[in-house]
Structure formats: C-alpha cells, structure tokens
Motif scaffolding. Structure first.
Motif, PDB file in Angstrom:
ATOM      1  N   ARG A  66       0.838  -1.202   0.000  1.00  0.00           N
ATOM      2  CA  ARG A  66       0.000   0.000   0.000  1.00  0.00           C
ATOM      3  C   ARG A  66       0.878   1.259   0.000  1.00  0.00           C
ATOM      4  O   ARG A  66       0.579   2.245  -0.684  1.00  0.00           O
ATOM      5  N   PHE A  67       1.955   1.227   0.771  1.00  0.00           N
ATOM      6  CA  PHE A  67       2.857   2.379   0.805  1.00  0.00           C
ATOM      7  C   PHE A  67       3.485   2.598  -0.568  1.00  0.00           C
ATOM      8  O   PHE A  67       3.507   3.718  -1.086  1.00  0.00           O
ATOM      9  N   MET A  68       3.971   1.526  -1.183  1.00  0.00           N
ATOM     10  CA  MET A  68       4.619   1.661  -2.477  1.00  0.00           C
ATOM     11  C   MET A  68       3.658   2.170  -3.538  1.00  0.00           C
ATOM     12  O   MET A  68       4.022   3.007  -4.383  1.00  0.00           O
ATOM     13  N   ALA A  69       2.424   1.669  -3.526  1.00  0.00           N
ATOM     14  CA  ALA A  69       1.437   2.109  -4.518  1.00  0.00           C
ATOM     15  C   ALA A  69       1.232   3.614  -4.449  1.00  0.00           C
ATOM     16  O   ALA A  69       1.186   4.303  -5.481  1.00  0.00           O
ATOM     17  N   ARG A  70       1.155   4.130  -3.237  1.00  0.00           N
ATOM     18  CA  ARG A  70       0.910   5.552  -3.068  1.00  0.00           C
ATOM     19  C   ARG A  70       2.150   6.390  -3.391  1.00  0.00           C
ATOM     20  O   ARG A  70       2.045   7.480  -3.951  1.00  0.00           O
ATOM     21  N   LEU A  71       3.325   5.859  -3.039  1.00  0.00           N
ATOM     22  CA  LEU A  71       4.548   6.580  -3.364  1.00  0.00           C
ATOM     23  C   LEU A  71       4.785   6.595  -4.873  1.00  0.00           C
ATOM     24  O   LEU A  71       5.167   7.615  -5.446  1.00  0.00           O
ATOM     25  N   LEU A  72       4.543   5.468  -5.531  1.00  0.00           N
ATOM     26  CA  LEU A  72       4.715   5.402  -6.977  1.00  0.00           C
ATOM     27  C   LEU A  72       3.731   6.328  -7.680  1.00  0.00           C
ATOM     28  O   LEU A  72       4.079   7.005  -8.657  1.00  0.00           O
ATOM     29  N   ALA A  73       2.486   6.379  -7.183  1.00  0.00           N
ATOM     30  CA  ALA A  73       1.492   7.275  -7.771  1.00  0.00           C
ATOM     31  C   ALA A  73       1.937   8.736  -7.625  1.00  0.00           C
ATOM     32  O   ALA A  73       1.743   9.553  -8.537  1.00  0.00           O
ATOM     33  N   TYR A  74       2.551   9.053  -6.497  1.00  0.00           N
ATOM     34  CA  TYR A  74       3.050  10.419  -6.253  1.00  0.00           C
ATOM     35  C   TYR A  74       4.133  10.785  -7.263  1.00  0.00           C
ATOM     36  O   TYR A  74       4.090  11.856  -7.895  1.00  0.00           O
ATOM     37  N   PHE A  75       5.114   9.895  -7.449  1.00  0.00           N
ATOM     38  CA  PHE A  75       6.179  10.155  -8.421  1.00  0.00           C
ATOM     39  C   PHE A  75       5.645  10.157  -9.852  1.00  0.00           C
ATOM     40  O   PHE A  75       6.072  10.957 -10.690  1.00  0.00           O
ATOM     41  N   ASN A  76       4.710   9.264 -10.122  1.00  0.00           N
ATOM     42  CA  ASN A  76       4.153   9.153 -11.465  1.00  0.00           C
ATOM     43  C   ASN A  76       3.395  10.422 -11.849  1.00  0.00           C
ATOM     44  O   ASN A  76       3.463  10.892 -12.989  1.00  0.00           O
ATOM     45  N   LYS A  77       2.708  10.991 -10.886  1.00  0.00           N
ATOM     46  CA  LYS A  77       1.957  12.230 -11.134  1.00  0.00           C
ATOM     47  C   LYS A  77       2.922  13.376 -11.454  1.00  0.00           C
ATOM     48  O   LYS A  77       2.643  14.215 -12.315  1.00  0.00           O
TER      49      LYS A  77
END
Length: 446
Positions: free
Chosen positions: A112-123
């Motif tokens: 869950r942490f990685m999904a949100r961190l990756l979404a942050y960088f991806n944005k």
C-alpha cells in the motif's frame, strides 16, 4: 537521499529512480546511502505514540528528503488505516498480528505504501504508464494487486506458480480485473522471480515499456516493513511495564530487548527489521525461521550460500530457493558471515513439525496459527534463552490457508468477510510458460 546498488557497478540514483526502476542496471538491489540512527529519546517516547506517528518518523528517515512532509504523512496515514496488535500467546512469547489489513497479510503495509509513493512520483512525471511486475509465492500477489488496484497510470502483472498457492490467495489477485492481470506460470516461484528479473535486464523490452517491480526487491516495498518493528517494540515495552511494574526486574528486561523471530522466504521482511536494529531499535537479536527451504539456515551453519530449486511446503509463501534480499543482508553486514551470525540465528522445520506446532498451540493456548506463523512460534520457543522474551511475526490470517489449517486441526475455522468477498469472485488468469521468450513476447504485445 541517494540509493546505491548492492553490486556497486553503477552510480547511485534518486529515490524516484530507485522506486520506478525497481532493480539496478547491474542487477543489484538498491540500498539507501544513509541509515539514520534515532536518538534514545525517540525510543523512550515511542510507547506514547500511535502506529501512524511512529511510522511517519521512520518514513521521514528514509523518504523525507524526497517527499514533502505533508504528502509523506498522507501516504503513511492512508497506508496504515488498520492496527497491528501485539498479543501474548504463552509465557514470554508474543505474536505481532500483521494480518489486519485489506488482504489479511503483512505485505499489505509495504504494498500500500509503495502504490501511493509510486502514484506520487508518477503524477510528477505526467502519469506515464508504469507496468508493475510482481512474482508471488502466495501473499505478495494479493497485497500488491489490491494495493495498486485502480491506481492511475499503473498496470500490474502478477506472476504466480500454477497449483502452488492456496485457493483463497489465488482468488485475491485473479478476481480483480481492471488494471490487474494474473499470469499463471507453469513452474515454481523461483521461475516467476527469474522471469521478472530477466524482464528488467532486457533492453528491447524496457525500451518498449516502463517496468518496475513490487516485490521486496523494490525499496519502496521492503523499507516500510520497518514501521511495524518499531511499533511492536513500543507495545512490548508497555506490556513489560504492566507485567513487572517499575524496578530492577523491568530494567533488566528492557536492557535486554526482545528477541524477534521472522518467518522468512524472500528475506525482505527480516531485512526491514535488521534496518530497524541498525537505526538503534533495541532488539536483542533476530531468528530467521525457515520451512524446508533452508538456504539461509545452511549459510549460517557453513558460511556458504548455495541456492537451489524451491521445495513445495504447507508454508508456501516461504517456498523460496534463492532469496533475493540475501544480497541486502550481505551488504548490510559487509559480507561478514561472523557479523551476520552474531545477530541472526536460524531454524528450519518440516511440514510435520509445522503441523504439530499448530495443533499444540491451539490445544494448549487456544491461539490459531497459520503455517508461517507456526514456523515463527516454534523457532522462537526453541530459541529463547532463560530470562529472554520474544516476539514472533504472525504474517497472515489462518483462514487464507483454510484447507490446510482445518486438515491439521480437525475442525472448521471461520472465514472473515474480507476473504469471503474474494472467494465469490470469478478467477481470471492467463497461462504462461516459464521460458522468458514467451513472457517477453506476451509483454511486447499487451
């Protein structure tokens, strides 16, 4: 913060690059250049802090230079919307129950942490299409699939060994659809992991699509698992104070710190705990509990690391014959067998021993273990020295292995509604050869 490769043949990279790439160009695993040590005051005050508060402090040590504090706190809060209790099972033995998240397994935290961190960088990058490859021997696939479900700009491919995960585990990642694709590989977990690693190293494939991994080889997956070691210690201190009161006996117990036993497969979980100890967490020592896939146990005995094909067991999430994160353990301890053996001991158990432990603990303490937690409980029980107290990690809800657990105990167990909802879904998976050429051809056409 910069992250270097365990193979040390490439230049360090940023956190964003480490997360997006997953694996270094020289096939090494990324490590943070700095492991920050917390002051004693933090550990003294932790018992008054919540899981989210503790986790945010730890997260800042790893990610605070690259993620704005408000956003990092938001990511931590969204990740940890459940509790992780420490439960007394028997004298001096406590269970850290890591199965209260959405898929009822410890991997919910990192996924869950990685999904949100990756979404942050991806944005930040304009939401480029990111393709997550994840090999699973059981719980990783369900945690990653559910953690990344409907995350914008991300597609997930879960590779799992045909016939070697439980039905409930399989349903948790094959029934979701949408941006989640399940690939049923005719081989072992090691074959699945090899496909993922080879994909990262294939130049043509990486030019065709942006790839990353959500296995514990990814720093954003394994480092957040350090959060609950700190929280476990805070809960342990409170329980020791309630048990002994103030005085010399309490002081002696606290000065020793708890022994922590981790059921170990790919070694991402215990490596996160070892990072915690390096940061000053007052853990006495660690025990790595293995099933018959005892590669690390044999390394401790001989000093020689000899990977081999994995063996199927009833503790299937630990069926790993070449643990990826062993490279991080070696790097953390300067490739010193003596230093590793000084802080980590090992144990290995057969299916019969695991089953016997589950029956005995249920009969004597009315505590329901899953096969992986049973490895941890038995290794802790056999490894504790006089005067020591210990914590073992119960990594998944027993109902995820319903047929196995019921067959061993001879009685039915209830299935939480979270799992029942998955069981009502329809399986959707794509058969896949263990040969890389077939896997590459598939990815080139999706």
């Amino acid at each position: 913060m910069q992250f270097y490769s365990t193979n040390r043949k490439t230049s360090p990279v940023s956190l964003r690059e480490a997360v997006v790439r997953g694996l270094a160009a020289d096939r090494g695993l990324f490590m943070p250049e700095v492991i920050r040590r917390f002051p004693p005051a933090f550990y003294q005050n932790m018992k008054e802090m919540t899981l989210r508060e503790i986790s945010f402090v730890v997260a800042e040590a790893f990610f605070g230079e690259d993620v704005e504090a408000g956003k990092l706190k938001e990511i931590v809060d969204e990740t940890l919307n459940f509790d992780i209790p420490l439960v007394k099972v028997a004298d001096n033995r406590y269970s850290l129950e890591l199965f209260h998240g959405p898929t009822l397994a410890f991997k919910d935290v990192g996924a869950r942490f990685m999904a949100r961190l990756l979404a942050y960088f991806n944005k930040q990058e304009g939401e480029r299409q990111v393709n997550v490859l994840v090999a699973t021997s059981g719980d990783t696939g369900s945690a990653v699939a559910n953690g990344f479900l409907d995350v914008p700009g991300v597609k997930v491919f879960v590779l799992y060994p045909q016939g070697k995960v439980s039905e409930i585990q399989e349903k948790q990642f094959t029934t979701l659809g949408r941006n989640i694709t399940a690939l049923e590989v005719s081989g072992t977990f090691d074959d699945c992991q090899a496909l993922v690693k080879n994909a990262f190293m294939d130049k043509e494939l990486n030019e065709h699509m942006q790839l990353t991994s959500a296995n514990s080889i990814n720093v954003a997956r394994f480092l957040p698992q350090a959060f609950y070691y700190f929280y476990a210690y805070a809960q342990w201190v409170k329980q020791m104070k309630a048990r002994f009161g103030e005085g010399e006996q309490l002081a002696a117990v606290l000065s020793r710190g708890p022994v922590v036993c981790v059921p170990s497969g790919n070694f991402g979980n215990i490596t996160a705990g070892l990072f915690g100890k390096r940061m000053g967490l007052p853990v006495s020592r660690f025990i790595a509990a293995n099933n018959r896939n005892d590669i690390f146990y044999q390394y401790l005995r001989t000093g020689i690391y000899t990977p081999r094909p994995s063996i199927a067991t009833i503790a299937n999430a630990m069926d790993v014959g070449d643990p990826s994160n062993f490279a991080r353990v070696l790097d953390l301890y300067g490739h010193s067998h003596a230093a590793i053996a000084a802080e980590i001991s090992g144990a290995t158990y057969t299916d019969e021993q695991i089953a016997d432990t589950m029956r005995c603990v249920w009969k004597e303490h009315q505590y329901l273990l899953d096969p992986h937690g049973a490895c941890g409980y038995r290794a802790l029980s056999e490894g504790l020295q006089p005067g020591e107290t210990g914590i073992f990690l119960e990594t998944a809800h027993p109902a995820k292995f319903k047929d196995t657990v019921e067959g061993i105990l001879g009685e039915s167990i209830s299935i939480p509604e979270k799992l029942q909802a998955f069981m009502r879904g329809e399986k959707q998976s794509i058969p896949m050869s263990k040969e890389f050429a077939a896997f590459k051809q598939y990815l080139m056409t999706v």
